[in-house]
Each structure stands twice: as structure tokens, then as C-alpha cells.
Design an enzyme around this catalytic site. Sequence first.
Site, PDB file in Angstrom:
ATOM      1  N   TRP A 161     -17.736 -41.923 -33.008  1.00 27.38           N
ATOM      2  CA  TRP A 161     -17.813 -43.420 -33.244  1.00 27.38           C
ATOM      3  C   TRP A 161     -18.921 -43.860 -34.187  1.00 27.38           C
ATOM      4  O   TRP A 161     -18.708 -44.659 -35.130  1.00 27.38           O
ATOM      5  CB  TRP A 161     -18.012 -44.245 -32.019  1.00 27.38           C
ATOM      6  CG  TRP A 161     -16.866 -44.165 -31.057  1.00 27.38           C
ATOM      7  CD1 TRP A 161     -16.631 -43.124 -30.192  1.00 27.38           C
ATOM      8  CD2 TRP A 161     -15.325 -44.620 -31.440  1.00 27.38           C
ATOM      9  NE1 TRP A 161     -15.269 -43.462 -29.638  1.00 27.38           N
ATOM     10  CE2 TRP A 161     -14.528 -44.004 -30.547  1.00 27.38           C
ATOM     11  CE3 TRP A 161     -14.901 -45.454 -32.476  1.00 27.38           C
ATOM     12  CZ2 TRP A 161     -13.258 -44.369 -30.287  1.00 27.38           C
ATOM     13  CZ3 TRP A 161     -13.630 -45.753 -32.573  1.00 27.38           C
ATOM     14  CH2 TRP A 161     -12.823 -45.299 -31.700  1.00 27.38           C
ATOM     15  N   GLU A 162     -19.916 -43.146 -34.378  1.00 30.80           N
ATOM     16  CA  GLU A 162     -20.900 -43.192 -35.387  1.00 30.80           C
ATOM     17  C   GLU A 162     -20.728 -42.593 -36.858  1.00 30.80           C
ATOM     18  O   GLU A 162     -20.993 -43.410 -37.986  1.00 30.80           O
ATOM     19  CB  GLU A 162     -22.464 -42.908 -35.151  1.00 30.80           C
ATOM     20  CG  GLU A 162     -22.949 -43.438 -33.732  1.00 30.80           C
ATOM     21  CD  GLU A 162     -23.406 -45.183 -34.065  1.00 30.80           C
ATOM     22  OE1 GLU A 162     -23.540 -45.447 -35.129  1.00 30.80           O
ATOM     23  OE2 GLU A 162     -23.526 -45.789 -32.935  1.00 30.80           O
TER      24      GLU A 162
END
Length: 269
Positions: free
Chosen positions: A121-122
Site C-alpha cells: 500500500w505504500e
Amino acid sequence: MRSFILATATAIATLPLMVNAALGGACSVNGTPGVCLATATCNSGGGTHHTGFCPNDPTDIKCCTKTCSTGGLCRLVSSCPSGNTLVGLCPGPANVRCCLPASGCAGRDVSAATLDLIKTWEGFVARPAPDPIGLPTVGYGHLCKSNGCSEVPYSFPLTTTTATALLKADVKTFQNCISKDIKDSVKLNANQYGALVSWAFNVGCGNTASSDLISRLNAGQAPNTVASEELPRWNKAGGQVLQGLVNRRAAEVKFFKTASSAAGHPPSC
């Protein structure tokens, strides 16, 4: 996307700090450590300012004190005797952090699966660049604390190996704040704990500490129910719902509800 003291010094040791303190320097209010900050900075960060403890500075520079987390005080990192600090909970520059008592237990290291969840997700950024809401980040969601991310101990461009090492160092802050804020009577497996660390990494320790999610867990409510109902609420940035956050929260709920025989919380010490 990224959207976070100490044994009292002797009178002899603290007096120079009270007399010679400068903006950003250490100060003490009747034995309670603080930092000399502009009153606006102190107030906006939830601190309390005290007149007369930064006497050589302009009128609006005052000693700012703030309690944080469980038994912590905001102070300069260099003056935290335990070395156990949390970011995102204190007003002022990056070197002002929540200093926890030496007796506090560090949070367990998260699993490789949790690191993979955060990485997904980053996203990977080899050189410092603005994230979707304009914050300068590098690696796997490392929020730059200085111009050009000069605090990062690796050369740019980062590799996935150095970025992973940076992530493992960064995530310790969020392991610690989740472990500190959740009562030891609450039992979480490694995936439940890891999902909450991922959430804290994204929204910050200050937000998680004051959340209904943590309050409900500490009240003894069923963890899977709490996570299913509370994590999806954290889907906004700048007051706007972002689909990326909707998707991330859904992934964290799924991970939270995935069975694991490994312990996550409370800490092992």
C-alpha cells in the site's frame, strides 16, 4: 501515504537549561521536562506553555510541556534516557518526540506478511518524491524529516533491500505505540496486531491513540468486530474519501481477520 520523559535532573543540571534555553532547546517546569517553542506551535500540538522558563528568548517562546502515550513526556530525543521514543505525538520539530519510561515494553516485531502488506500500500519510491497528498516520502512510505530526506542512512536511489531495512526501522515506532495504547489484557494474534501496525503507520500514532478502535478494544469488545467496524472509517485525507484508503482499510480488515497461531499482543516482556 502518510498522513506521532525521564528521571528528573538535579537542580544543578537543570538550572542552565532554564536560563540559557533557546528556541528548540530543552527546558524544565518544576521538574517536568519540555522544549522551548513558539506558543502557537505548542498550543496547536496539544501542549501547555509556561511563562518564565525560556527567559532569553522572545516573548512568544515559552517552555512547552505535554504528556503523551502511556506515561510519556514530550522532550528532545537526545535527552530521553530510555531511548524509547514515539513520533507523531508532540509539537515542534522532528527531534521532539514522546519519551516513554525505561520500564515500558517494546512492541513485538511484526511479521514478514505485515511488512509485505505495508509495502503493497505504500509502494516503492527510490528517491524522495511527494506522495498523493503532497508529503515528501521515500522507500516504502518513509516520511522525510529533513530537506532531501538527509536523515536516511542509505544512498539514493534506494534499492528494495535498503528500503526494506528503512521500513523495519520506521515501523518500530508504530509497533511501540500500538503496544503501549492497547491494554495487556487484550490478546491479539500476529495478523491482528500487524493490521493495526499497518493502520498506525498510515494514519500516525496520535490518531490511533485517540481512536474509538483502541478504546473499544480496551473495553473488551470482540477484536474482529471492532476492526471490521472501525478500520473502514479511516478512509479520508484532507476531508475527502480516497479510494486508495478505502481499499487499504479493506485489506487491513481482511488481514486482521486471517487466523494466526502466532502471538502479537501483549509484548513478550
